[in-house]
Write a protein that holds these residues in place. Structure first.
Motif, PDB file in Angstrom:
ATOM      1  N   GLU A 182       0.815  -1.213   0.000  1.00 40.93           N
ATOM      2  CA  GLU A 182       0.000   0.000   0.000  1.00 40.93           C
ATOM      3  C   GLU A 182       0.850   1.265   0.000  1.00 40.93           C
ATOM      4  OE1 GLU A 182      -2.724  -0.184   3.232  1.00 40.93           O
ATOM      5  OE2 GLU A 182      -4.025  -1.667   2.253  1.00 40.93           O
ATOM      6  N   ARG A 183       2.006   1.222   0.638  1.00 43.54           N
ATOM      7  CA  ARG A 183       2.829   2.426   0.735  1.00 43.54           C
ATOM      8  C   ARG A 183       3.414   2.845  -0.603  1.00 43.54           C
ATOM      9  NH1 ARG A 183       8.387   0.991   1.435  1.00 43.54           N
ATOM     10  NH2 ARG A 183       8.690  -1.242   1.840  1.00 43.54           N
ATOM     11  N   ASN A 184       3.365   1.964  -1.608  1.00 47.83           N
ATOM     12  CA  ASN A 184       3.863   2.313  -2.951  1.00 47.83           C
ATOM     13  C   ASN A 184       2.746   2.787  -3.870  1.00 47.83           C
ATOM     14  OD1 ASN A 184       6.472   1.540  -2.247  1.00 47.83           O
ATOM     15  ND2 ASN A 184       6.150  -0.582  -2.930  1.00 47.83           N
ATOM     16  N   GLY A 185       1.539   2.965  -3.303  1.00 45.89           N
ATOM     17  CA  GLY A 185       0.389   3.294  -4.138  1.00 45.89           C
ATOM     18  C   GLY A 185       0.432   4.659  -4.780  1.00 45.89           C
ATOM     19  N   PHE A 186       1.317   5.543  -4.338  1.00 49.48           N
ATOM     20  CA  PHE A 186       1.393   6.878  -4.968  1.00 49.48           C
ATOM     21  C   PHE A 186       2.201   6.859  -6.267  1.00 49.48           C
ATOM     22  CE2 PHE A 186       5.349   6.654  -2.682  1.00 49.48           C
ATOM     23  CZ  PHE A 186       6.248   7.410  -3.418  1.00 49.48           C
ATOM     24  N   LEU A 187       2.810   5.711  -6.572  1.00 48.55           N
ATOM     25  CA  LEU A 187       3.686   5.612  -7.751  1.00 48.55           C
ATOM     26  C   LEU A 187       2.927   5.130  -8.985  1.00 48.55           C
ATOM     27  CD1 LEU A 187       6.759   3.786  -6.135  1.00 48.55           C
ATOM     28  CD2 LEU A 187       6.628   6.219  -6.767  1.00 48.55           C
ATOM     29  N   THR A 188       3.379   5.585 -10.113  1.00 51.86           N
ATOM     30  CA  THR A 188       3.003   4.972 -11.385  1.00 51.86           C
ATOM     31  C   THR A 188       4.299   4.637 -12.097  1.00 51.86           C
ATOM     32  OG1 THR A 188       1.839   5.263 -13.484  1.00 51.86           O
ATOM     33  CG2 THR A 188       2.836   7.224 -12.541  1.00 51.86           C
ATOM     34  N   CYS A 189       4.464   3.382 -12.494  1.00 52.85           N
ATOM     35  CA  CYS A 189       5.758   2.907 -13.010  1.00 52.85           C
ATOM     36  C   CYS A 189       5.562   2.132 -14.307  1.00 52.85           C
ATOM     37  CB  CYS A 189       6.452   2.004 -11.993  1.00 52.85           C
ATOM     38  SG  CYS A 189       6.630   2.746 -10.358  1.00 52.85           S
ATOM     39  N   CYS A 190       6.426   2.415 -15.275  1.00 53.36           N
ATOM     40  CA  CYS A 190       6.436   1.692 -16.553  1.00 53.36           C
ATOM     41  C   CYS A 190       7.840   1.140 -16.768  1.00 53.36           C
ATOM     42  CB  CYS A 190       6.079   2.621 -17.705  1.00 53.36           C
ATOM     43  SG  CYS A 190       4.421   3.329 -17.574  1.00 53.36           S
ATOM     44  N   ALA A 191       7.968  -0.177 -16.857  1.00 53.48           N
ATOM     45  CA  ALA A 191       9.286  -0.811 -16.974  1.00 53.48           C
ATOM     46  C   ALA A 191       9.310  -1.764 -18.153  1.00 53.48           C
ATOM     47  CB  ALA A 191       9.638  -1.555 -15.682  1.00 53.48           C
ATOM     48  N   VAL A 192      10.462  -1.820 -18.803  1.00 58.31           N
ATOM     49  CA  VAL A 192      10.662  -2.717 -19.951  1.00 58.31           C
ATOM     50  C   VAL A 192      11.986  -3.444 -19.740  1.00 58.31           C
ATOM     51  CG1 VAL A 192      10.912  -2.887 -22.446  1.00 58.31           C
ATOM     52  CG2 VAL A 192       9.410  -1.141 -21.455  1.00 58.31           C
ATOM     53  N   PRO A 193      12.002  -4.774 -19.826  1.00 61.28           N
ATOM     54  CA  PRO A 193      13.264  -5.497 -19.669  1.00 61.28           C
ATOM     55  C   PRO A 193      14.205  -5.233 -20.837  1.00 61.28           C
ATOM     56  CG  PRO A 193      11.526  -7.007 -20.317  1.00 61.28           C
ATOM     57  CD  PRO A 193      10.874  -5.689 -20.062  1.00 61.28           C
ATOM     58  N   VAL A 194      15.481  -5.229 -20.555  1.00 63.99           N
ATOM     59  CA  VAL A 194      16.522  -5.031 -21.572  1.00 63.99           C
ATOM     60  C   VAL A 194      17.238  -6.360 -21.779  1.00 63.99           C
ATOM     61  CG1 VAL A 194      18.602  -3.754 -22.210  1.00 63.99           C
ATOM     62  CG2 VAL A 194      16.823  -2.655 -20.813  1.00 63.99           C
ATOM     63  N   PHE A 195      17.360  -6.768 -23.038  1.00 60.89           N
ATOM     64  CA  PHE A 195      18.027  -8.032 -23.348  1.00 60.89           C
ATOM     65  C   PHE A 195      19.364  -7.773 -24.038  1.00 60.89           C
ATOM     66  CE2 PHE A 195      13.573  -9.170 -22.947  1.00 60.89           C
ATOM     67  CZ  PHE A 195      13.642 -10.312 -22.157  1.00 60.89           C
ATOM     68  N   SER A 196      20.327  -8.606 -23.685  1.00 62.60           N
ATOM     69  CA  SER A 196      21.667  -8.473 -24.261  1.00 62.60           C
ATOM     70  C   SER A 196      21.686  -8.980 -25.687  1.00 62.60           C
ATOM     71  CB  SER A 196      22.673  -9.265 -23.423  1.00 62.60           C
ATOM     72  OG  SER A 196      22.429 -10.668 -23.577  1.00 62.60           O
ATOM     73  N   ALA A 197      22.848  -8.843 -26.319  1.00 61.40           N
ATOM     74  CA  ALA A 197      23.002  -9.286 -27.702  1.00 61.40           C
ATOM     75  C   ALA A 197      22.831 -10.789 -27.850  1.00 61.40           C
ATOM     76  CB  ALA A 197      24.369  -8.861 -28.231  1.00 61.40           C
ATOM     77  N   SER A 198      23.043 -11.535 -26.770  1.00 56.79           N
ATOM     78  CA  SER A 198      22.879 -12.990 -26.826  1.00 56.79           C
ATOM     79  C   SER A 198      21.484 -13.429 -26.437  1.00 56.79           C
ATOM     80  CB  SER A 198      23.900 -13.664 -25.908  1.00 56.79           C
ATOM     81  OG  SER A 198      23.708 -13.253 -24.562  1.00 56.79           O
ATOM     82  N   GLY A 199      20.597 -12.458 -26.143  1.00 61.31           N
ATOM     83  CA  GLY A 199      19.225 -12.800 -25.814  1.00 61.31           C
ATOM     84  C   GLY A 199      18.974 -13.023 -24.343  1.00 61.31           C
TER      85      GLY A 199
END
Length: 678
Positions: free
Chosen positions: A160-177
């Protein structure tokens, strides 16, 4: 674009209803949150997390943070500039840009001072771990688990204490996948903007592109996409190739398109996916540096390819510890490719008429003069055209051949000019590049151009005049730079008089005409036979197999209606009929087609040439009677066999076919046995 307050309130109410169902009533909500968020809630509860836990988990010390940054040094190096650029786009919006490692530890962040202060209250700062099992549902930790883009808005956070956040995340993949980290944009949930996740996706695409290029900076990189306009964009596929032509790296689009697994535990060859070898692709790319090449995949789908980087040269240590220098190695490879390309000088075998054709063709090399090759079928017109191409300045460009007589009339237009997707019924969705475009920068060889339909002749004439081609179904003209070589077994002047070939096109394609003599008129047959024999037997037996003089003499007087193509087939069959211990091609090794009875063939192989004269003796009894009579004297099986053959040959008057039928063997078998009798 800021979310409309009424819509945000409605969404927030739906999320709160879902939380009450899940956390207070222990039920699975049917709406209000995305399935991805619901899965994360379930994982977080299974991990024993308390939604009302307000404890602050302190970030790790400076030493451990430094170690984590060292492990992700390449990621940080490539991400720094991108993070600064993104932050400039969202400055003063109460947001921050975050980079985390594969454990969810925040490595670096940039943000507005006011929001950064609030973020520190929940440890959204460098050194803090936002792993899902520690922080519950959050964009960074959930993106790591889901291996995909995640948006967590306000009350969708588990704690609940993180409810003030809005977060957008995308994983990053290396050249080998493999997973390399997470790129996140976080802010105040009250000022959420719909485009934030899209901005994060684009940032990660650019970051992955940079990671790939840095990883394989010294290797050949091949960019591709089924649509040419996407090559050079962030959506392009990218693979890295080893000096042997194996795929050693692939970006996410390439892995998905080619069906490659992350990590590339095996390095498949490029030719596994494309209908072209690595060497052929490099040769085509060398003649059109930076240009897009249309290549067909093994699934018969066209892709547009651009080769980047330098051809890698391996430096190998020999047993004597000496290093092979890169320029010498590259020169050796170039020389090897050159030896495998037949040039005009290689066709010179001593025949006067052929030499005249070679000399005339050599004089127009590189002068943009169309060449017309005339000659009977099988005299080697395509070989001559290929040698002409490889002897001139376009030798490193493509050599594209199209047989106008071998393609149905309703298909030749699309083969020659190409088409756009949906141009006609049955057309591929992506369209196709025609032979004219494929030959750009090289040579287009139109074999049997005398059989080209009249409608196609008009379009071809326009292309030759305007130096551009318009694919079927398209309004756009595409410039083409080609050298044109045509061939025909017809006399085009007669075709013009008969109205089957356009006169204006005739004068376009026959700026220089060379005529290749038929094989029966050539004076270099012995030389040709020797070359064809060497090519057929290969290096292992070269010099150990020869042509008997009686066979060579026959070759010189035979009519050869199929010309060099027929001679090549005859030698191929003769070599196949050789036993392992035999080192000379004799009449018994020749194919049966040469023993015909065509009265018009003055060079026909006659039975009397090679069949031994009948043995002069008293008329013999039938084979069965004679064999019984001779059993009184002990004889070997070979002697009995030869005696039976001699007897049958007498009875049929030397007729090979009749004797073979009487004896129950093939004609080739009988000829072989007669050869041993001699």
């Amino acid at each position: 674009m800021v979310v409309i307050p009424q819509l945000r309130e409605r969404r927030d109410d739906a999320v709160l209803d879902a939380r009450r169902s899940f956390f207070e009533q222990g039920e699975t909500p049917e709406s209000g949150v995305a399935p991805l968020v619901l899965r994360s809630w379930e994982r977080s509860r299974s991990a024993g997390l308390d939604v009302q836990d307000g404890r602050l988990i302190d970030p790790v010390g400076r030493a451990r943070l430094s170690e984590a940054r060292e492990r992700s040094a390449r990621l940080l190096d490539q991400a720094g500039g991108i993070m600064e650029h993104v932050f400039e786009q969202i400055r003063s919006t109460g947001s921050m840009v975050i980079l985390a490692d594969i454990q969810g530890m925040i490595l670096h962040c940039l943000g507005d001072p006011d929001f950064v202060g609030r973020a520190h209250q929940v440890a959204l700062q460098p050194g803090a771990s936002w792993e899902e099992s520690v922080r519950g549902t959050n964009a960074i930790g959930t993106a790591i688990v889901e291996r995909g883009a995640v948006e967590v808005l306000g009350a969708e956070h588990y704690l609940e204490r993180n409810g003030f956040l809005t977060c957008c995340a995308v994983p990053v993949f290396s050249a080998s996948g493999q997973l390399a980290g997470v790129f996140d944009i976080s802010g105040d949930s009250r000022s959420h903007q719909r485009h934030t996740l899209g901005l994060a996706r684009l940032s990660v695409q650019l970051l992955e592109k940079r990671l790939f290029e840095a990883e394989f900076a010294r290797d050949i990189r091949i960019a591709f996409h089924p649509r040419p306009e996407y090559v050079g964009s962030l959506q392009e596929g990218m693979i890295a190739i080893s000096p042997e032509g194996a795929i050693i790296g692939a970006n996410p689009f390439a892995r998905e398109y080619l069906g490659l697994t992350p990590g590339l535990l095996e390095t498949p060859a490029l030719s596994t996916f494309l209908r072209i070898g690595f060497g052929q692709l490099m040769d085509r790319a060398a003649s059109a540096a930076g240009d897009l090449l249309m290549i067909e995949t093994r699934r018969a789908e066209p892709v547009y390819v651009q080769v980047r980087g330098q051809r890698p040269v391996r430096v190998e240590v020999s047993p004597t510890k000496t290093l092979e220098r890169a320029p010498e190695r590259a020169a050796a490879k170039a020389n090897e490719r050159g030896r495998n390309r037949i040039q005009l000088d290689d066709l010179a075998t001593g025949d006067v008429r052929l030499q005249l054709a070679l000399d005339r063709a050599r004089r127009v090399l590189g002068k943009d003069i169309p060449l017309l090759i005339q000659g009977e079928s099988g005299v080697g017109k395509e070989l001559f055209a290929s040698a002409f191409h490889h002897s001139g300045p376009r030798c490193d460009g493509p050599f594209v051949a199209l047989n106008c007589a071998a393609i149905p009339e309703n298909l030749i237009e699309s083969e020659l000019f190409g088409y756009v997707g949906g141009a006609f019924t049955g057309a591929r969705r992506e369209g196709a590049i025609g032979k004219l475009q494929q030959a750009h920068g090289g040579t287009l060889f139109l074999d049997e151009i005398g059989d080209m339909p009249m409608g196609m002749q008009a379009r071809l004439l326009r292309v030759l005049q305007e130096r551009s081609v318009t694919p079927i179904g398209s309004m756009k003209s595409i410039p083409v730079d080609i050298s044109l070589v045509c061939a025909t077994h017809r006399v085009l002047r007669d075709a013009v008089k008969q109205g089957t070939f356009r006169e204006d096109l005739y004068y376009r394609v026959n700026s220089l005409t060379v005529t290749l003599p038929p094989l029966r008129e050539r004076t270099d047959i012995r030389h040709i036979v020797t070359r064809l024999l060497d090519a057929e037997i290969g290096d292992m037996r070269r010099g150990t197999v020869g042509i008997g003089e009686e066979v060579m003499s026959f070759f010189e007087r035979y009519n050869w209606p199929g010309n060099v193509r027929q001679l090549q087939n005859v030698i191929r069959v003769a070599v196949a009929l050789l036993d392992d211990h035999e080192e000379e091609i004799l009449p018994v090794h020749l194919p049966e087609e040469l023993f015909g009875t065509d009265p018009c063939d003055d060079g026909e192989l006659r039975r009397a040439d090679f069949v031994p004269a009948p043995v002069t003796a008293a008329p013999a009894a039938p084979v069965a009677v004679q064999a019984v009579a001779e059993t009184a004297a002990p004889r070997s099986l070979d002697e009995i066999e030869l005696a039976a053959i001699t007897t049958v040959m007498r009875e049929v008057g030397g007729n090979i076919s009749a004797a073979a039928r009487r004896l129950g063997v093939s004609r080739n078998t009988l000829y072989r046995k007669l050869g041993r009798m001699n």
